[in-house]
Scaffold this motif. Structure first.
Motif, PDB file in Angstrom:
ATOM      1  N   GLN A 193     -10.152  -9.446 -30.694  1.00 49.81           N
ATOM      2  CA  GLN A 193     -11.142  -8.582 -30.058  1.00 49.81           C
ATOM      3  C   GLN A 193     -11.181  -7.213 -30.727  1.00 49.81           C
ATOM      4  O   GLN A 193     -12.264  -6.662 -30.982  1.00 49.81           O
ATOM      5  N   ILE A 194     -10.010  -6.642 -31.028  1.00 52.32           N
ATOM      6  CA  ILE A 194      -9.961  -5.330 -31.678  1.00 52.32           C
ATOM      7  C   ILE A 194     -10.625  -5.387 -33.053  1.00 52.32           C
ATOM      8  O   ILE A 194     -11.403  -4.504 -33.423  1.00 52.32           O
ATOM      9  N   ILE A 195     -10.305  -6.445 -33.825  1.00 55.09           N
ATOM     10  CA  ILE A 195     -10.900  -6.589 -35.158  1.00 55.09           C
ATOM     11  C   ILE A 195     -12.420  -6.663 -35.055  1.00 55.09           C
ATOM     12  O   ILE A 195     -13.144  -5.991 -35.805  1.00 55.09           O
ATOM     13  N   GLU A 196     -12.913  -7.474 -34.115  1.00 55.21           N
ATOM     14  CA  GLU A 196     -14.358  -7.633 -33.988  1.00 55.21           C
ATOM     15  C   GLU A 196     -15.023  -6.336 -33.555  1.00 55.21           C
ATOM     16  O   GLU A 196     -16.092  -5.973 -34.081  1.00 55.21           O
ATOM     17  N   LEU A 197     -14.422  -5.610 -32.618  1.00 63.02           N
ATOM     18  CA  LEU A 197     -15.016  -4.363 -32.143  1.00 63.02           C
ATOM     19  C   LEU A 197     -15.026  -3.297 -33.232  1.00 63.02           C
ATOM     20  O   LEU A 197     -16.028  -2.591 -33.419  1.00 63.02           O
ATOM     21  N   VAL A 198     -13.911  -3.169 -33.953  1.00 59.75           N
ATOM     22  CA  VAL A 198     -13.839  -2.168 -35.021  1.00 59.75           C
ATOM     23  C   VAL A 198     -14.807  -2.518 -36.152  1.00 59.75           C
ATOM     24  O   VAL A 198     -15.491  -1.641 -36.701  1.00 59.75           O
ATOM     25  N   MET A 199     -14.879  -3.810 -36.499  1.00 60.21           N
ATOM     26  CA  MET A 199     -15.817  -4.221 -37.543  1.00 60.21           C
ATOM     27  C   MET A 199     -17.255  -3.980 -37.103  1.00 60.21           C
ATOM     28  O   MET A 199     -18.117  -3.645 -37.931  1.00 60.21           O
ATOM     29  N   SER A 212     -25.639   2.829 -30.139  1.00 57.71           N
ATOM     30  CA  SER A 212     -24.885   1.609 -29.827  1.00 57.71           C
ATOM     31  C   SER A 212     -23.419   1.724 -30.238  1.00 57.71           C
ATOM     32  O   SER A 212     -22.576   1.012 -29.697  1.00 57.71           O
ATOM     33  N   TYR A 213     -23.113   2.593 -31.185  1.00 59.60           N
ATOM     34  CA  TYR A 213     -21.753   2.745 -31.697  1.00 59.60           C
ATOM     35  C   TYR A 213     -20.714   3.041 -30.598  1.00 59.60           C
ATOM     36  O   TYR A 213     -19.615   2.477 -30.615  1.00 59.60           O
ATOM     37  N   PRO A 214     -21.002   3.946 -29.635  1.00 60.05           N
ATOM     38  CA  PRO A 214     -19.971   4.274 -28.632  1.00 60.05           C
ATOM     39  C   PRO A 214     -19.495   3.086 -27.806  1.00 60.05           C
ATOM     40  O   PRO A 214     -18.354   3.081 -27.342  1.00 60.05           O
ATOM     41  N   LEU A 215     -20.344   2.070 -27.605  1.00 60.88           N
ATOM     42  CA  LEU A 215     -19.952   0.939 -26.758  1.00 60.88           C
ATOM     43  C   LEU A 215     -18.787   0.153 -27.351  1.00 60.88           C
ATOM     44  O   LEU A 215     -17.740   0.022 -26.702  1.00 60.88           O
ATOM     45  N   PRO A 216     -18.882  -0.388 -28.577  1.00 59.64           N
ATOM     46  CA  PRO A 216     -17.718  -1.081 -29.142  1.00 59.64           C
ATOM     47  C   PRO A 216     -16.562  -0.137 -29.449  1.00 59.64           C
ATOM     48  O   PRO A 216     -15.394  -0.540 -29.363  1.00 59.64           O
ATOM     49  N   PHE A 217     -16.863   1.121 -29.794  1.00 56.10           N
ATOM     50  CA  PHE A 217     -15.782   2.075 -30.067  1.00 56.10           C
ATOM     51  C   PHE A 217     -14.943   2.319 -28.821  1.00 56.10           C
ATOM     52  O   PHE A 217     -13.709   2.269 -28.866  1.00 56.10           O
ATOM     53  N   PHE A 218     -15.605   2.573 -27.688  1.00 52.99           N
ATOM     54  CA  PHE A 218     -14.881   2.840 -26.447  1.00 52.99           C
ATOM     55  C   PHE A 218     -14.115   1.606 -26.000  1.00 52.99           C
ATOM     56  O   PHE A 218     -12.980   1.705 -25.517  1.00 52.99           O
ATOM     57  N   ALA A 219     -14.707   0.414 -26.177  1.00 55.61           N
ATOM     58  CA  ALA A 219     -14.008  -0.820 -25.816  1.00 55.61           C
ATOM     59  C   ALA A 219     -12.771  -1.024 -26.684  1.00 55.61           C
ATOM     60  O   ALA A 219     -11.707  -1.416 -26.187  1.00 55.61           O
ATOM     61  N   ALA A 220     -12.886  -0.748 -27.993  1.00 53.06           N
ATOM     62  CA  ALA A 220     -11.734  -0.871 -28.890  1.00 53.06           C
ATOM     63  C   ALA A 220     -10.641   0.116 -28.516  1.00 53.06           C
ATOM     64  O   ALA A 220      -9.444  -0.223 -28.515  1.00 53.06           O
ATOM     65  N   VAL A 221     -11.025   1.341 -28.169  1.00 56.08           N
ATOM     66  CA  VAL A 221     -10.044   2.357 -27.765  1.00 56.08           C
ATOM     67  C   VAL A 221      -9.311   1.918 -26.495  1.00 56.08           C
ATOM     68  O   VAL A 221      -8.086   2.071 -26.383  1.00 56.08           O
TER      69      VAL A 221
END
Length: 530
Positions: A215-221, A398-407
């Protein structure tokens, strides 16, 4: 007076007896949990046992809270240990360790009761969320997949929709177990819970770690891809400016740096609907332009042969555009009528399949062999600038959504995991983010920038991510978990489908990963920018 005294003594004795009984039962429950009996497997009918244990823990936790309040009021706190929890208090810690329920990772008893009051979503609202996930910006790379796959690429768009719809359904079925009355009861809440159940009792946390890493890899990518596509779109919108694609990526990162200060997504979520509507308008504009050139469509360019070297990359691109499995358990759990989940998955994936297929086909027919990695780069300069500016705005929002989830995943895994984290908490006692915690967030933003600068290849990165984590989360793990948890209840054709999906997904994942890496190495070696 004597009657009142006898009544008080009787109440005290009754409370003391109940306390002793509850403590002993909680100790036994904790002992069995530590021995690994939280594994829910059909072979030993432990799924129903886990359901019983959940129900017992809920009632036990409620009783212990009542007793604790009585003792605190009457005797100044009673028999407490350490952090204020009664000795032997279970508080629904499945592995027998960790903090009390109010501070646990899963929220515990109080949070679960509170969650019952949260508003549920309808099937249409759930479908809208799934549509947002599988109809995002990354459909812009699908015409490039047709370029290297021809009609087989078009077939793969349909095939991926069918498989992802099926694996989403079987993933949700892994959340449930039958009780003694033959009724399905939800005993798990997330993808991580399913993975842990499959690996227990020998490795009860291994599956969760694997899913979290994927999940982290996918969100960061995904964050990296947003920066890459922003730089690409701006560079191709204003080619006469003396600003390179890498410079545009740096400018985009500077705009995104405030994401490091996000505490929640309340402010960002207000723009999600507007962004999605804007994206649909952009798709319509692109298709309208393509239809205006229907007389020049190059049907003869669509072949049945494939580019053996680049087609596996196209597989990763198509799979990545359908990834939504990671949040389906939470979505289904918040539906007013979970029984409508299967119907919702059907119509969302049918709609996605039709729209993606049409978009990819008409775009490729319009530009044929000139099709670029991001299809809007093929538009005439005037239209391209307007469309690309809207797309850049959508990418940045859209960037903040996967970034915040990864954090959140990183912080819960490494910094807040109930006293079992690898590093100290990055939040202070007052809830404020510590300076070094803020530095880590800024470092993550800068990392996405450096990746976008040195690997500015949208299609190759998308194919790599789809092959590495997309195929794993959408094809491999759901079919494997379904076989492991529900083996004795599956019909022969279900077993066949699961095994076939696992084998095909594994082949596609390995081949796509290898060819994507080869493409990136070749692009880096020969300094290819497009």
């Amino acid at each position: 007076m004597a009657t009142l005294i006898r009544s008080k003594i009787s109440n005290k004795l009754s409370n003391a007896a109940t306390t002793v009984t509850n403590k002993s039962q909680a100790k036994v429950s904790g002992m069995f949990a530590r021995m690994g009996f939280q594994a829910a497997t059909d072979e030993e009918a432990l799924g129903f046992a886990a359901c019983d244990d959940l129900d017992y823990d809920h009632r036990q936790g409620l009783q212990m809270d009542i007793l604790k309040n009585e003792e605190m009021a009457g005797e100044g706190g009673g028999d407490m240990v350490g952090d204020g929890t009664m000795e032997g208090d279970s508080h629904y810690q499945r592995d027998g360790t960790g903090p009390p329920s109010s501070a646990s990772k899963d929220g515990g008893m109080c949070n679960e009761l509170a969650s019952q009051d949260k508003p549920k979503i309808t099937a249409w609202e759930a479908g809208w969320n799934v549509t947002n996930a599988i109809q995002g910006m990354f459909v812009l790379g699908l015409p490039y997949a047709i370029l290297h796959g021809g009609y087989l690429g078009l077939f793969l768009i349909i095939f991926a929709a069918v498989v992802c719809c099926y694996t989403g359904k079987i993933l949700i079925s892994c959340l449930y177990e039958e009780n003694e009355d033959g009724q399905l009861v939800r005993v798990r809440d997330s993808y991580v819970d399913i993975a842990n159940a499959c690996c227990a009792p020998r490795f009860p946390a291994l599956g969760g770690h694997v899913v979290n890493v994927a999940q982290i890899i996918e969100l960061v990518m995904t964050c990296i891809l947003y920066v890459v596509v922003s730089g690409n779109l701006m560079y191709n919108s204003f080619p006469n400016l003396p600003v390179s694609q890498r410079s545009w990526a740096i400018i985009a990162t500077a705009v995104l740096l405030p994401c490091a200060f996000l505490k929640n997504l309340k402010a960002v979520s207000k723009f999600s609907l507007l962004c999605t509507l804007a994206h649909f308008v952009i798709n319509i504009l692109v298709i309208a332009y393509c239809l205006s050139r229907a007389r020049d469509w190059a049907w003869d360019k669509v072949k049945f042969y494939i580019d053996v070297k680049k087609f596996p990359i196209s597989i990763g691109i198509i799979v990545f555009s359908y990834t939504s499995q990671i949040f389906l358990p939470s979505l289904e759990g918040n539906m007013q009528k979970p029984s409508e989940f299967h119907c919702m998955m059907n119509w969302t994936h049918i709609a996605a399949c039709i729209l993606k297929g049409l978009f990819a086909l008409v775009a490729y027919l319009t530009w044929a062999d000139e099709t670029k990695e991001v299809i809007t780069d093929n538009l005439p300069p005037g239209i391209r600038a307007v469309v690309n500016l809207f797309l850049v705005a959508k990418a940045l929002l859209s960037y903040p959504l996967p970034f915040f989830a990864a954090v959140e995943v990183l912080e819960k895994t490494f910094f807040q995991d109930g006293g079992r984290a690898f590093f100290p908490d990055c939040y202070g006692g007052d809830g404020r983010l510590k300076s070094w915690g803020l530095s880590l967030r800024c470092g993550l933003v800068v990392f996405t920038m450096f990746m976008a600068i040195y690997v500015p290849h949208f299609a190759l990165l998308m194919g790599l991510t789809g092959s590495l984590t997309g195929a794993g989360l959408c094809f491999l793990l759901p079919s494997l978990f379904h076989l492991k948890l529900l083996w004795r209840k599956l019909l022969w054709h279900q077993v066949f489908f699961d095994v076939a999906i696992f084998v095909i997904g594994g082949i596609c994942s390995i081949s796509g990963f290898i060819h994507s890496m080869e493409g990136l190495i070749e692009a880096f070696r020969y300094n290819i920018h497009d």
